[in-house]
Every structure is written in C-alpha cells, then in structure tokens.
Design an enzyme around this catalytic site. Structure first.
Site, short mmCIF file in Angstrom:
data_model
loop_
_atom_site.label_atom_id
_atom_site.label_comp_id
_atom_site.label_asym_id
_atom_site.label_seq_id
_atom_site.Cartn_x
_atom_site.Cartn_y
_atom_site.Cartn_z
N GLY A 34 101.82 0.47 -8.48
CA GLY A 34 99.96 0.85 -7.94
C GLY A 34 98.87 -0.13 -9.38
O GLY A 34 99.68 -0.06 -9.54
N SER A 35 97.89 0.85 -8.46
CA SER A 35 96.91 0.86 -9.73
C SER A 35 97.10 0.26 -10.82
O SER A 35 96.54 -0.46 -12.12
CB SER A 35 95.10 0.63 -9.20
OG SER A 35 95.37 1.96 -9.16
N ASP A 84 105.13 5.70 -14.55
CA ASP A 84 104.37 5.99 -13.20
C ASP A 84 103.55 6.69 -13.34
O ASP A 84 103.35 7.28 -13.44
CB ASP A 84 105.71 6.29 -11.49
CG ASP A 84 105.68 5.47 -10.60
OD1 ASP A 84 104.05 4.72 -10.49
OD2 ASP A 84 105.66 5.49 -9.25
N GLY A 85 102.91 6.09 -11.92
CA GLY A 85 101.36 6.52 -11.71
C GLY A 85 101.40 7.78 -10.82
O GLY A 85 102.79 8.56 -10.50
N GLY A 98 103.30 8.68 -3.55
CA GLY A 98 102.91 8.08 -2.47
C GLY A 98 101.44 7.09 -1.56
O GLY A 98 101.83 7.01 -0.07
N GLY A 99 100.52 7.40 -2.18
CA GLY A 99 99.44 6.75 -1.31
C GLY A 99 99.79 5.48 -1.02
O GLY A 99 99.64 4.81 -0.24
N GLU A 106 110.57 4.99 -5.21
CA GLU A 106 109.93 5.30 -6.66
C GLU A 106 110.55 6.67 -7.16
O GLU A 106 111.29 7.12 -8.65
CB GLU A 106 108.83 5.97 -6.38
CG GLU A 106 107.23 4.80 -6.44
CD GLU A 106 105.94 5.07 -5.72
OE1 GLU A 106 105.33 4.43 -6.75
OE2 GLU A 106 105.68 6.08 -5.57
C1 5RP Z 1 102.36 4.09 -4.37
C2 5RP Z 1 102.20 5.79 -5.47
C3 5RP Z 1 101.16 5.48 -7.17
O1 5RP Z 1 101.89 5.71 -7.91
C4 5RP Z 1 100.49 6.24 -6.71
O2 5RP Z 1 99.61 5.95 -4.83
C5 5RP Z 1 98.83 6.34 -7.44
O3 5RP Z 1 98.01 4.95 -7.19
P1 5RP Z 1 97.28 4.95 -8.29
O4 5RP Z 1 97.72 3.88 -9.44
O5 5RP Z 1 97.31 3.14 -7.73
O6 5RP Z 1 96.40 5.55 -8.35
O7 5RP Z 1 103.00 6.38 -5.15
O8 5RP Z 1 103.21 4.77 -3.62
#
Ligand code: 5RP
Length: 222
Positions: A34-35, A84-85, A98-99, A106
């Site tokens: 993710g970002s 992780d985010g 999961g976005g 993950e």
């Molecule tokens: C990807 C995820 C990301 O951790 C979640 O979507 C957060 O993303 P971001 O740091 O871009 O806000 O679960 O599957």
C-alpha cells in the site's frame, strides 16, 4: 500565526519514519502493501536487512528494485517483524485490510510473524470496523456468485471488484454494510463460507502495535 497542517501523504511518511526505528539490522522483515508501506520501502535502503518477505507482487518488485533480497516464507521460518498499513483500525487494534487486494498474502505473512506493527494516518481510526469501508473478500472464481448470495444472508451488500485479479488468480468481493460489532466472530463466519479464500478482517491476527500519525505527532499504541 497560521497553524501548520500536514497532508495525508506527510502523515503516512511520518508513520513510516517511526516504523523504521523499530527495524533492526540483520532482520528478515515482513513487508506489507500500500501507499503507507511504499513510504517505508523508500527508507529501507538505509537498513542493512538480511532480506524481506513481500506481501504482494507489487511490494516484491519495489523491494527488488532497491536491491533487497526477497525471500520465500517457506524458507525463512517465523519472522520477527511484519509491518503493514490498514484501511481501518479500532481501539482493539483489529483491522480492515485489503483495499489493495493483497489481503490473503498479507494475512499469511502477518500470521507467520512474532510481531505485527501497523502504521496509519489518523483518517484510518474508527469506532466500529466496516461502517465506512467495505470488507474485501478473496473468493475462488467459480464460487463468486454463491459466496455473494451467502454474504447477502449475513446482511452485507457485496460488490464484485471488476477487472481485478489477485496475486493468486482469484477474485475480490467488496462487502458493504456488514455488522462488525464482533470482528473475530464475523471474520470466522465469513471464512466458513465455501469458496472464500480469505477476508479482510484482521481480528484473529490483529496488530500488536499501532503507529498512528496525527497532526500533533505519531502516537504509539499500546
Ligand atoms: C492492501 C492493504 C493496505 O494495507 C491498505 O489498503 C492501506 O493502504 P494505504 O497505506 O495505501 O492506505 O491492505 O491490501
């Protein structure tokens, strides 16, 4: 005097900078997707890692581009740390993820790690999971419609994420309006539907530590 405000991107960078301080040289690090994680990856060249386990193909490509060795989780054994985010986090450090569609890989890397540190900007903090953000569910392609009907029976409104295929060749249903008062119960209930590979509620393996970047600084919980 005007008050300084940080952008969401700057808050993500602040959370990632804080996370960097918790990584030890020589570690094999589990790296999320993710970002926010991308902000951390930008800083990883400064750490002398033994290697990394990637939670998605996108992350794997970014790590390799930096010259970081990407290892197979089957070869590494248990990892000391996964970072992780998240899309949403509650006060129990339970998450919706999961976005980006990488939830299954993950969840595997998080489950196989001694410590899971989640880093977010404060827009991700919620009282109740799933009110604003849908729960992503990875399903086997043939089971897509069946699983969707079962999710409707649970009170959800599933939406097929068209044109998206996961790293494992499966599909994603984004489910709105689920009542997630009890995240662990809902996570297990969705997992019991035949054809579901994984769902984006991280309650069984929730975060151990949360770094939440606010305008006032990065708060560390607990
Ligand atoms: C990807 C995820 C990301 O951790 C979640 O979507 C957060 O993303 P971001 O740091 O871009 O806000 O679960 O599957």
């Amino acid at each position: 005097m005007s008050k300084l405000t940080f952008t969401q991107q700057q808050l993500k960078q602040a959370a990632a900078k804080q996370a960097l301080t918790l990584i030890e040289p020589g570690m094999i690090l589990g790296v999320g997707t993710g970002s926010t994680v991308n902000c951390l990856i930008d800083l990883l060249a400064k750490v002398n890692l033994k290697g990394a386990v990637a939670s998605s193909q996108v992350t794997e490509n970014k790590l390799k581009a930096l010259g970081i060795e990407v290892l197979d989780l089957n070869q590494t054994g248990e990892l000391d740390l996964y970072i992780d985010g998240a899309d949403e986090v509650n006060s129990g450090l339970e998450l919706i993820k999961g976005g980006g569609g990488a939830l299954t890989r993950e969840k595997i890397v998080a489950a196989a790690s001694k410590q899971f540190i989640c880093m977010v900007d404060d827009s991700k903090w919620v009282q109740t999971l799933g009110v604003a953000f849908p729960v992503a569910i990875e399903v086997l392609p043939q089971a897509r419609s069946y699983v969707a009907r079962e999710l409707v029976k649970l009170g959800g409104e599933p939406v097929y994420r068209e044109g998206f295929v996961t790293d494992y060749g499966n599909l994603i249903l984004d489910v709105y309006d689920l009542d997630i008062g009890d995240p662990l119960a809902m996570e297990q209930c969705i997992n019991n539907i035949t054809g579901v590979v994984c769902n984006g509620i991280f309650a069984k393996r929730k975060a151990d530590k949360l770094l939440i970047a606010r305008q006032t600084g990065v708060e560390i919980l607990p």
